[in-house]
Design an enzyme around this catalytic site. Structure first.
Site, mmCIF file in Angstrom:
data_model
loop_
_atom_site.group_PDB
_atom_site.id
_atom_site.type_symbol
_atom_site.label_atom_id
_atom_site.label_comp_id
_atom_site.label_asym_id
_atom_site.label_seq_id
_atom_site.Cartn_x
_atom_site.Cartn_y
_atom_site.Cartn_z
ATOM 1 N N SER A 8 0.835 -1.197 0.000
ATOM 2 C CA SER A 8 0.000 0.000 0.000
ATOM 3 C C SER A 8 0.873 1.251 0.000
ATOM 4 O O SER A 8 1.607 1.493 -0.954
ATOM 5 C CB SER A 8 -0.967 -0.042 1.187
ATOM 6 O OG SER A 8 -1.952 0.963 1.093
ATOM 7 N N HIS B 100 -4.148 -0.652 -4.444
ATOM 8 C CA HIS B 100 -5.603 -0.910 -4.321
ATOM 9 C C HIS B 100 -6.264 -0.585 -5.667
ATOM 10 O O HIS B 100 -7.345 0.019 -5.727
ATOM 11 C CB HIS B 100 -6.221 -0.043 -3.216
ATOM 12 C CG HIS B 100 -5.567 -0.163 -1.883
ATOM 13 N ND1 HIS B 100 -5.766 -1.238 -1.041
ATOM 14 C CD2 HIS B 100 -4.699 0.661 -1.226
ATOM 15 C CE1 HIS B 100 -5.058 -1.070 0.072
ATOM 16 N NE2 HIS B 100 -4.396 0.071 -0.023
ATOM 17 N N GLU C 247 -5.113 -5.287 -5.014
ATOM 18 C CA GLU C 247 -4.963 -5.816 -3.666
ATOM 19 C C GLU C 247 -4.600 -7.301 -3.703
ATOM 20 O O GLU C 247 -4.971 -8.028 -4.630
ATOM 21 C CB GLU C 247 -6.251 -5.606 -2.867
ATOM 22 C CG GLU C 247 -6.545 -4.137 -2.595
ATOM 23 C CD GLU C 247 -7.841 -3.912 -1.846
ATOM 24 O OE1 GLU C 247 -8.545 -4.909 -1.562
ATOM 25 O OE2 GLU C 247 -8.163 -2.743 -1.541
#
Length: 293
Positions: free
Chosen positions: A136, A178, A205
């Site tokens: 992330s 994401h 993800e």
């Protein structure tokens, strides 16, 4: 009889789109551990991107513990002074695997960017052949140009996304995470429209792009990696107003689902060995052995 030469360690980046499996088969984290040297590896977890570092460390302490890693430690970075301290630099200098958790990439760079710890991470990757992972925010921070902020809804919008300096472990790319789950193609197109010098990498993800320096790439996990290449693009972005949607003609898009794997050709007389030239260009670029900065 002489000892066999030790196999060269090229260094790896494990760039994760967030929400990787940390409880079941843990394919991506298992691969990170394997590339770091296996269960005997010394793994350091940097939680500087997070405002709840203890909670973040607890998750990865459990995950790496369940994967059999005994030498695992938390580098809880809360100031730039710590990032310049001999003790913190020593921890990274002795690590086989360095893992950056999620959170806020701007926070991570504010604490880490340009410090002695930052420099030691480059040495770890490029001189010692260590493995650096990031998920992330930790993934976005790896590139030289980092997505700082911006939200794009349905179409690309001029001026809606801003960049900041990243760690520079990869150059001339920008990484978004994401990716499919948060429908971020328009955001990445916005970046490339305004910065055709950069190639956009969008990672889903529970998906990772693994880069072995000078060798090749592979995609792990459950999703895909999207690559946006605007180098041949024709656009009117310089002439329109902020928040207007630009024309984007001849933007190239590559989709690499999990299981994709590409290596650079070793035979210079057969460049690509059947690889399309744009993908070969991308491979050569992201695996380039950039010198320590």
């Amino acid at each position: 009889m002489s000892e066999p030469a030790q196999q060269q360690k090229n260094g790896h980046l494990v760039i994760i789109g967030g929400h990787e499996d940390r409880k079941h088969d843990m394919e991506i984290l298992s691969r990170f551990v394997e590339l770091s040297g296996g269960k005997d590896a010394n793994i350091v977890v940097i939680t500087a991107a997070s405002t709840v570092p203890d909670d973040m460390w607890s998750m990865y302490d459990d995950a790496f513990g369940n994967l059999g890693v005994e030498r695992r430690s938390h580098l809880e970075l809360s100031s730039r002074q710590e990032a310049n301290s001999e003790e913190f630099v020593r921890q990274v200098a002795e690590a086989d695997g360095i893992f950056m958790t999620g959170g806020d990439q701007k926070r991570l760079l504010a604490l880490l960017g340009g410090t002695a710890l930052d420099a030691e991470m480059h040495i770890a990757l490029k001189t010692r052949g260590a493995t650096i992972g990031g998920t992330s925010a930790g993934a976005s921070a790896m590139s030289g140009h980092m997505l700082a902020q911006g939200r794009v809804e349905l179409h690309p919008e001029k001026g809606s996304v801003s960049l900041a300096a990243g760690l520079g472990l990869l150059q001339r790319v920008v990484i978004d995470q994401h990716f499919s789950e948060r429908q971020r193609l328009s955001r990445l197109l916005t970046v490339v429209a305004q910065n055709p010098y950069l190639q956009g990498i969008g990672i889903d993800e529970d998906t990772a792009l693994v880069v072995e320096r000078g060798v090749g790439i592979e995609v792990l996990g459950q999703g895909a990696v999207t690559i946006v290449d605007g180098r041949t693009m024709i656009t009117n972005v310089a002439d329109i107003k902020d928040r207007d949607t630009p024309e984007l003609i001849d933007v190239r898009l590559h989709l690499l689902p999990a299981g994709s794997s590409y290596r650079l050709p070793t035979d210079a007389t057969a460049p690509g060995k059947g690889l399309p030239l744009p993908l070969l260009d991308f491979l050569e670029h992201v695996t380039k052995r950039n010198p320590i900065q």
